[in-house]
Design a protein around this motif. Sequence first.
Motif, PDB file in Angstrom:
ATOM      1  N   HIS A  47     -28.154  -5.621  51.918  1.00 41.14           N
ATOM      2  CA  HIS A  47     -27.864  -5.548  53.353  1.00 41.14           C
ATOM      3  C   HIS A  47     -28.856  -6.400  54.151  1.00 41.14           C
ATOM      4  CE1 HIS A  47     -26.786  -3.636  57.243  1.00 41.14           C
ATOM      5  NE2 HIS A  47     -28.096  -3.731  57.480  1.00 41.14           N
ATOM      6  N   LEU A  48     -30.141  -6.251  53.872  1.00 36.96           N
ATOM      7  CA  LEU A  48     -31.173  -6.988  54.604  1.00 36.96           C
ATOM      8  C   LEU A  48     -31.042  -8.491  54.380  1.00 36.96           C
ATOM      9  CD1 LEU A  48     -34.264  -4.678  53.936  1.00 36.96           C
ATOM     10  CD2 LEU A  48     -32.925  -4.844  56.035  1.00 36.96           C
ATOM     11  N   ALA A  49     -30.717  -8.884  53.153  1.00 38.95           N
ATOM     12  CA  ALA A  49     -30.540 -10.313  52.863  1.00 38.95           C
ATOM     13  C   ALA A  49     -29.326 -10.870  53.588  1.00 38.95           C
ATOM     14  CB  ALA A  49     -30.403 -10.519  51.353  1.00 38.95           C
ATOM     15  N   ASN A  50     -28.231 -10.104  53.615  1.00 39.97           N
ATOM     16  CA  ASN A  50     -27.034 -10.550  54.341  1.00 39.97           C
ATOM     17  C   ASN A  50     -27.300 -10.672  55.842  1.00 39.97           C
ATOM     18  OD1 ASN A  50     -25.521 -10.705  52.000  1.00 39.97           O
ATOM     19  ND2 ASN A  50     -24.662  -8.652  52.209  1.00 39.97           N
TER      20      ASN A  50
ATOM     21  N   ASP B 287     -38.439  -8.735  63.031  1.00 37.37           N
ATOM     22  CA  ASP B 287     -36.978  -8.814  62.967  1.00 37.37           C
ATOM     23  C   ASP B 287     -36.374  -7.581  62.293  1.00 37.37           C
ATOM     24  OD1 ASP B 287     -34.455 -10.106  63.209  1.00 37.37           O
ATOM     25  OD2 ASP B 287     -34.592 -10.796  61.143  1.00 37.37           O
ATOM     26  N   SER B 288     -37.210  -6.635  61.907  1.00 38.42           N
ATOM     27  CA  SER B 288     -36.752  -5.519  61.068  1.00 38.42           C
ATOM     28  C   SER B 288     -35.729  -4.634  61.773  1.00 38.42           C
ATOM     29  CB  SER B 288     -37.947  -4.673  60.634  1.00 38.42           C
ATOM     30  OG  SER B 288     -38.852  -5.453  59.883  1.00 38.42           O
ATOM     31  N   LYS B 289     -35.954  -4.348  63.029  1.00 40.20           N
ATOM     32  CA  LYS B 289     -35.048  -3.441  63.744  1.00 40.20           C
ATOM     33  C   LYS B 289     -33.614  -3.955  63.705  1.00 40.20           C
ATOM     34  CE  LYS B 289     -34.426  -1.100  68.181  1.00 40.20           C
ATOM     35  NZ  LYS B 289     -34.967  -0.898  69.547  1.00 40.20           N
ATOM     36  N   ARG B 290     -33.443  -5.251  63.944  1.00 38.43           N
ATOM     37  CA  ARG B 290     -32.098  -5.842  63.900  1.00 38.43           C
ATOM     38  C   ARG B 290     -31.540  -5.802  62.483  1.00 38.43           C
ATOM     39  NH1 ARG B 290     -29.839 -10.021  61.868  1.00 38.43           N
ATOM     40  NH2 ARG B 290     -31.837 -10.777  61.070  1.00 38.43           N
ATOM     41  N   ALA B 291     -32.366  -6.151  61.523  1.00 39.09           N
ATOM     42  CA  ALA B 291     -31.885  -6.270  60.148  1.00 39.09           C
ATOM     43  C   ALA B 291     -31.517  -4.921  59.535  1.00 39.09           C
ATOM     44  CB  ALA B 291     -32.943  -6.966  59.288  1.00 39.09           C
ATOM     45  N   PHE B 292     -32.205  -3.852  59.916  1.00 35.38           N
ATOM     46  CA  PHE B 292     -31.926  -2.534  59.357  1.00 35.38           C
ATOM     47  C   PHE B 292     -30.685  -1.885  59.972  1.00 35.38           C
ATOM     48  CE2 PHE B 292     -36.002  -2.676  57.326  1.00 35.38           C
ATOM     49  CZ  PHE B 292     -35.974  -1.698  56.333  1.00 35.38           C
TER      50      PHE B 292
ATOM     51  N   LYS C 192     -28.531 -11.361  41.703  1.00 37.88           N
ATOM     52  CA  LYS C 192     -28.280 -10.063  42.316  1.00 37.88           C
ATOM     53  C   LYS C 192     -29.561  -9.239  42.361  1.00 37.88           C
ATOM     54  CE  LYS C 192     -23.433  -9.686  40.877  1.00 37.88           C
ATOM     55  NZ  LYS C 192     -22.436  -8.868  40.121  1.00 37.88           N
ATOM     56  N   PHE C 193     -29.607  -8.354  43.351  1.00 39.55           N
ATOM     57  CA  PHE C 193     -30.726  -7.424  43.420  1.00 39.55           C
ATOM     58  C   PHE C 193     -30.551  -6.329  42.367  1.00 39.55           C
ATOM     59  CE2 PHE C 193     -30.806  -8.914  47.929  1.00 39.55           C
ATOM     60  CZ  PHE C 193     -32.077  -9.460  47.904  1.00 39.55           C
TER      61      PHE C 193
ATOM     62  N   SER D 170     -38.290 -11.368  46.278  1.00 41.70           N
ATOM     63  CA  SER D 170     -36.849 -11.166  46.101  1.00 41.70           C
ATOM     64  C   SER D 170     -36.096 -11.320  47.410  1.00 41.70           C
ATOM     65  CB  SER D 170     -36.583  -9.768  45.515  1.00 41.70           C
ATOM     66  OG  SER D 170     -37.179  -9.622  44.246  1.00 41.70           O
ATOM     67  N   LEU D 171     -36.585 -10.681  48.457  1.00 40.03           N
ATOM     68  CA  LEU D 171     -35.902 -10.739  49.750  1.00 40.03           C
ATOM     69  C   LEU D 171     -35.911 -12.140  50.332  1.00 40.03           C
ATOM     70  CD1 LEU D 171     -36.698  -7.517  51.836  1.00 40.03           C
ATOM     71  CD2 LEU D 171     -34.461  -8.456  51.236  1.00 40.03           C
ATOM     72  N   VAL D 172     -37.059 -12.792  50.298  1.00 37.59           N
ATOM     73  CA  VAL D 172     -37.144 -14.149  50.854  1.00 37.59           C
ATOM     74  C   VAL D 172     -36.299 -15.114  50.035  1.00 37.59           C
ATOM     75  CG1 VAL D 172     -38.705 -16.065  51.390  1.00 37.59           C
ATOM     76  CG2 VAL D 172     -39.423 -13.716  51.875  1.00 37.59           C
ATOM     77  N   ALA D 173     -36.307 -14.971  48.715  1.00 40.67           N
ATOM     78  CA  ALA D 173     -35.540 -15.867  47.845  1.00 40.67           C
ATOM     79  C   ALA D 173     -34.043 -15.792  48.135  1.00 40.67           C
ATOM     80  CB  ALA D 173     -35.816 -15.546  46.375  1.00 40.67           C
ATOM     81  N   ARG D 174     -33.518 -14.569  48.263  1.00 41.10           N
ATOM     82  CA  ARG D 174     -32.095 -14.423  48.546  1.00 41.10           C
ATOM     83  C   ARG D 174     -31.757 -14.822  49.982  1.00 41.10           C
ATOM     84  NH1 ARG D 174     -28.429 -10.819  46.257  1.00 41.10           N
ATOM     85  NH2 ARG D 174     -27.331 -10.956  48.238  1.00 41.10           N
ATOM     86  N   THR D 175     -32.586 -14.405  50.912  1.00 42.06           N
ATOM     87  CA  THR D 175     -32.329 -14.706  52.327  1.00 42.06           C
ATOM     88  C   THR D 175     -32.310 -16.203  52.576  1.00 42.06           C
ATOM     89  OG1 THR D 175     -33.393 -12.631  52.989  1.00 42.06           O
ATOM     90  CG2 THR D 175     -33.129 -14.292  54.687  1.00 42.06           C
TER      91      THR D 175
END
Length: 541
Positions: free
Chosen positions: A483-486, A25-30, A472-473, A460-465
């Motif tokens: 951005h990636l979490a949003n 999913d990285s391409k979309r998220a970035f 906050k990061f 951190s990323l999974v927890a916020r997502t």
Amino acid sequence: MKTRFSLINTGLYPETLPPCFVSKDSKRAFRGIISKLDKEKFHERKTDYIRYSATKHDGSRRFFGTPNIVSYFHISSFIWKNWKLFEKNFSLSGNSIGAPEVMGEDADRAVKVPSLSELSKHASKNISYAPFILKADIAQCFPSIYTHSISWAAHGIEESKNDTRKESQKNTFNALDYFVRNSQRGNTRGVLVGPDGYRLIAEFILSKIDHELQKIVGNSIVGAVRHVDDYYIGLRTEYDAQAVLSSLRELISTYELNLNDQKTKIYSSLEPINDLWAQRLRQYMPTDFENRDHTSIERAISEATDTAQKIGSDSPIKILFRSFDKAKIYQSDNWSFVEQNLQRIIQKHPHSIDYACLLLCKRSAIGLEIDKPGWLAVAEIIIQRSLSLNHHHETVWMTWMLIACKIEIPIPIIEALSKSRNGHIRALLIQAFADNLIRRKPKLSLGNNLSSENSDWLVSLVARTQGYSKAKFSGIYSEEFNHLANKRIKLIDFNDHIENIKEKNKRAISRTRYGYDDDDDDDDDDDYEFDMDEDENEFDI
């Protein structure tokens, strides 16, 4: 290399992790921060990676690493932009059979490295009439690679030392050296084991060494093959072999590498390259749908476990489990007998845990009955023991197995897992709770700030997502992580693999992801098990 995300989408995690760890999913998220990252690529941003203690076939351990996804973005981008130069360097080696092949977007790995099962075929052809073979092995190759040697292999040692600037327009591979160091806390010694980008970097360096060795002693060599860091060189005389060994040793030392003297030897070319036990064992393996009666299965298990004990290796067990996959043992009327043996075997042969879990998950996915109480009991034993020893591989796979097979994890086990400091384990728990796959919220004590740069970056990323934490990061990539979490980037997906293997003709054990040939024919040559011995060679063929 099709896009800058080719190495991120399916090549971020070590393939030794369970298939729920995804990054496609990285391409979309970035999207939306790519230009910013490109502009700031030379900013001083050192990040840590997630360590992963895994098994080796002989009972020892090896460490893999999952790099920070933003740091890895810069590595992936550089390789993509310079892919023609990588291919040019790969072509310098006339001996390598391990040159990576870039896979399609639908594959489960970004890069396919030819399996060691091809070694005997190529060795026989290349070595030709040579009466002597020099077998050489680079000691701890990946952990020993000097990151500055990336530029050396591209531009030459002296040229690189004369201009070490990361922004150099002349020595452009200085930038890749810089990006690699940033992904491992600034360390110049070693590159990570596992992610596909580092495989390409290692092959880039070793191909240049092949080319230089050929120039120095090529006239003495009848023929040679190299698979990753293993050399098989055919020579006319024992004196030639000694001379070539001396030249090879001196050459790799200029790249700050050393040979493993215990595994380096000169021997007669009549001696088999492949282990004979593997060839003998293969004849007992059930390899087709019909050949899976109780007697043949029992004989196969006995031969595999007996051989494993005699040679002190779990490799025969992995051959056995792959043959079970090929024979579709999970559809057999003898499954109950097989299942009991799987439960006993993995407690004695932990290197085979991943394959056993994949077989079990396949049966569960196609809707057939499994022994849930028995597997829970086995998982509790293995998880408790592995947590106390910081054995991440066994812990992660058994936890994933329970979740994937819908076996309820007892609260005491959840609490024990929650105490682990390993980022893979902690992120797995968060995603499982978010998906309502465990009934107790794991107590992870993440605090008021979620780091974007230490080894908890995945947590951190999974927890916020997933809404586990609203903190906050913090750190150098806090803006990018926000951005990636949003964008709700998906980094762990329990359902994707299950849906994929529900198809009855789909193998339980992916042949590309887990390091052996992806051939569609009935040739059984790829069923041999050649266990790579060094930490950098992270897969079992």
